[in-house]
Design a protein around this motif. Structure first.
Motif, PDB file in Angstrom:
ATOM      1  N   GLY A 500       0.793  -1.229   0.000  1.00 31.14           N
ATOM      2  CA  GLY A 500       0.000   0.000   0.000  1.00 31.14           C
ATOM      3  C   GLY A 500       0.818   1.269   0.000  1.00 31.14           C
ATOM      4  N   GLY A 501       1.800   1.360  -0.894  1.00 30.54           N
ATOM      5  CA  GLY A 501       2.694   2.509  -0.885  1.00 30.54           C
ATOM      6  C   GLY A 501       2.294   3.658  -1.782  1.00 30.54           C
ATOM      7  N   TYR A 502       1.270   3.506  -2.610  1.00 34.60           N
ATOM      8  CA  TYR A 502       0.891   4.556  -3.549  1.00 34.60           C
ATOM      9  C   TYR A 502      -0.278   5.379  -3.005  1.00 34.60           C
ATOM     10  N   SER A 503      -0.350   6.611  -3.462  1.00 28.82           N
ATOM     11  CA  SER A 503      -1.432   7.486  -3.002  1.00 28.82           C
ATOM     12  C   SER A 503      -2.796   6.949  -3.409  1.00 28.82           C
ATOM     13  N   ARG A 504      -2.862   6.216  -4.511  1.00 32.52           N
ATOM     14  CA  ARG A 504      -4.147   5.653  -4.933  1.00 32.52           C
ATOM     15  C   ARG A 504      -4.659   4.616  -3.937  1.00 32.52           C
ATOM     16  N   HIS A 505      -3.749   3.980  -3.204  1.00 32.31           N
ATOM     17  CA  HIS A 505      -4.187   3.037  -2.170  1.00 32.31           C
ATOM     18  C   HIS A 505      -4.860   3.781  -1.030  1.00 32.31           C
TER      19      HIS A 505
END
Length: 644
Positions: A500-505
């Protein structure tokens, strides 16, 4: 590691200058992947000629040339090409060649008399392998070419299936680790203008899908066409860890029909993963690093460095660097490769911010640097081996980009935690003129991908794999030029997709809780084979290096699948940690959901990092300042397609 190149064409085309030029250009590019040995072979089957080419980068103590000739019970001579690393699943000693061992395991499979039996045998063999691989096998008994890629596509393999008349290249079959460039090279390894060869039509190359494929060729003499019948098999490996990380473990089955349980939407959030969760995660990632580092043979050069890290100074790569320390002999250096671009858009701002004019402040304007024309570029002579005289210290304000600042801070932490290890930060400083001149090369290597973002990220990793930069111990000390002798690079790719490292997550969690978050993670993990891994292999291997991915080990993937999602990602972590400490906002709202990759952050904290565990995720293209580098792409988005 090896480079693989196979072509099947009608005999009438094989003798033409058109084909010879194309084959030569492909061979030149594939040979760069394996500087230790090359091999060629030709097989005639009726009116069809098969051409085989391989190059070898030896990363085992036992050196094996390729292709390997494998005889079956009928004394048919088949050809085996192996591009990969075996970490587990096959019995072999630490000094043995996995190429030789696999060839011996392939031999009994060759006794089968039908294509489907051979493909099934290969599927059963490679499904048991923990490793990063692609292969090609010419089975003489059935006159069939078999090719395959591991379940995540960590080794590049491209193909072009015959279309139209055999009088053109479009009518032939091509399988290659990489596409070509429209330029040739001379022995001095500098670009020569002109000599445009094998500029493949748009859409010529496609990524070979993951799995095992059989390619049976036929031909129509009346229509003068080749035909190919492709049959494919998925590997018998557990797919759930890849596609649905963090959901209930459902075992084998149709992954497209698996869904997130509705109970996730109401599961209470935990402020931290449990201590047992952090311990089990560290065990998984530590074992993955061990498998990928212990098997690297010692370097025989004067500088015995065998390992390098693609190093932005962020959370993922810093954890990998610290864990790798346990598996590299005492006293041997580990190179931390950090890339920064001279971006004229920000150069003046950074110089003023640092209180003085940088050494490049006298240069001409941005438009003059690039030129007013956006047409074809003829690169100047620029030697990719010897450092350019403009390369300067790691602290030069021109190259003091966000990733350089983070890398210097993380280097200090690594030296504090492991003071006896010779950590070496290799500052790869790329002048604007060099980035501009070599843009066509990078664009050819990322093919068949063609987005602005793919080119930007491919450029960062291509320059990193080149491994030429400067090193300096202190800001005011004299820097020296350096080229890493390491042939193996570790990459942190996979941590963002799985944890879950992306802003979309974060957005998915805000919009739909853990159900939406799980679906977003699943989509990212499923895209890995087609998005990042083949591209990165092509650009890194162009310099005779191999990249390995500890976060994508089956043990780590299985851990992700079996661990509840709220134990890995903790958006809205509570009040114990000040959001400002890890890049959030003290004002609350959306920005204070700072729990991305939370189990990895807690693991880094457990390992002793004081600042690294708080580092906010930053995209590589922005951290290195390669984004928006070129004037003709000032308004381009990362998803925009090149060459249109």
């Amino acid at each position: 590691m090896c480079g693989i190149l196979v072509s099947a064409v009608r005999a009438s085309l094989s003798d033409t200058e058109k084909f010879r030029n194309a084959w030569s250009a492909l061979g030149d590019r594939v040979s760069r992947r394996g500087p230790d040995a090359i091999g060629e072979h030709r097989v005639e089957n009726g009116n069809t000629c098969y051409y085989f080419f391989s190059s070898v980068l030896n990363l085992r103590s036992e050196f094996i040339r390729q292709p390997i000739f494998v005889s079956d019970s009928n004394e048919h001579q088949s050809l085996f090409f192996w591009n990969g690393e075996v970490y587990a699943g096959v019995e072999m000693g630490p000094s043995e060649s996995d190429t030789r061992i696999l060839a011996s395991l392939v031999r009994p499979i060759l006794r089968h008399s039908t294509v489907s039996e051979v493909r099934e045998g290969l599927e059963n063999l490679f499904s048991n392998i923990n490793g990063e691989w692609a292969f090609a096998l010419w089975h003489a008994g059935t006159a069939t070419l078999f090719i395959g890629r591991d379940i995540l596509g960590r080794r590049s393999l491209l193909w072009h299936l015959p279309v139209g008349s055999t009088s053109s290249l479009l009518g032939g079959l091509f399988v290659s680790s990489v596409s070509t460039t429209p330029y040739t090279r001379n022995s001095g390894d500098t670009l020569e203008s002109g000599a445009e060869v094998a500029k493949w039509p748009k859409g010529f190359w496609e990524e070979v899908p993951v799995g095992i494929h059989s390619l049976e060729l036929g031909h129509d003499d009346r229509e003068e066409t080749l035909s190919v019948r492709v049959s494919s098999s998925l590997l018998n490996q557990l797919l759930a860890p890849v596609v649905l990380p963090g959901l209930a473990h459902s075992g084998h089955g149709d992954i497209s029909r698996q869904t997130a349980p509705s109970s996730l939407a109401t599961t209470p959030r935990l402020e931290h993963p449990s201590g047992a969760t952090v311990d089990s995660f560290l065990d998984a990632i530590n074992n993955s690093v061990r498998l990928r580092v212990e098997c690297i043979p010692g370097n025989t050069t004067h500088s015995p460095t065998r390992l390098a890290i693609l190093f932005s100074g962020g959370l993922d790569c810093s954890v990998l660097a610290l864990l790798a320390d346990s598996y590299v002999p005492d006293g041997e250096g580990i190179d931390l490769i950090n890339v920064a671009f001279e971006n004229p858009r920000s150069r003046g701002v950074e110089s003023r911010r640092n209180g003085f004019e940088g050494k490049h402040s006298h240069q001409t304007s941005y438009a003059e640097l690039q030129g007013s024309s956006s047409g074809s570029l003829v690169p100047p002579t620029f030697n990719p081996i010897c450092p350019d005289p403009e390369f300067s210290s790691p602290w030069d304000p021109t190259y003091l980009v966000p990733d350089r600042i983070t890398a210097l801070a993380s280097l200090a932490e690594l030296r504090r935690l492991r003071p006896r290890r010779p950590w070496r930060l290799v500052a790869v400083n790329i002048p604007f003129s060099a980035a501009l001149a070599w843009r066509p090369i990078v664009e050819s290597l990322i093919t068949p991908l063609s987005s602005v973002m793919d080119r930007d990220l491919g450029g960062v990793f291509w320059w990193a794999a080149r491994g030429v930069g400067v090193v300096g111990e202190q800001k005011d000390s004299e820097a020296s030029h350096y080229r890493t002798p390491a042939r193996v690079f570790l990459s942190g790719l996979g941590a963002d997709e799985l944890l879950g490292g992306y802003s979309r997550h974060r957005t998915a969690y805000l919009n739909g809780g853990y159900v939406s978050l799980a679906e977003s993670l699943a989509a990212d993990a499923a895209r890995l084979p087609s998005r990042n891994l083949g591209r990165d292999d092509r650009v890194v291997s162009d310099w005779g290096r191999e990249v390995r991915y500890p976060f994508l080990d089956p043990g780590v993937l299985d851990w992700c699948a079996c661990t509840p999602i709220w134990e890995k990602v903790a958006f809205g972590v509570g009040t114990e940690v000040d959001p400002v400490d890890i890049g959030g906002s003290a004002k609350g709202g959306r920005d204070d959901l700072v729990g991305d990759k939370w189990v990895l952050r807690m693991a880094a904290r457990r390992l002793g990092f004081e600042s690294v565990w708080k580092e906010k995720k930053r995209a590589t293209q922005f951290g290195s300042r390669v984004a928006k580098l070129f004037l003709d792409e000032a308004k381009a988005k990362g998803s925009d397609v090149l060459f249109e």
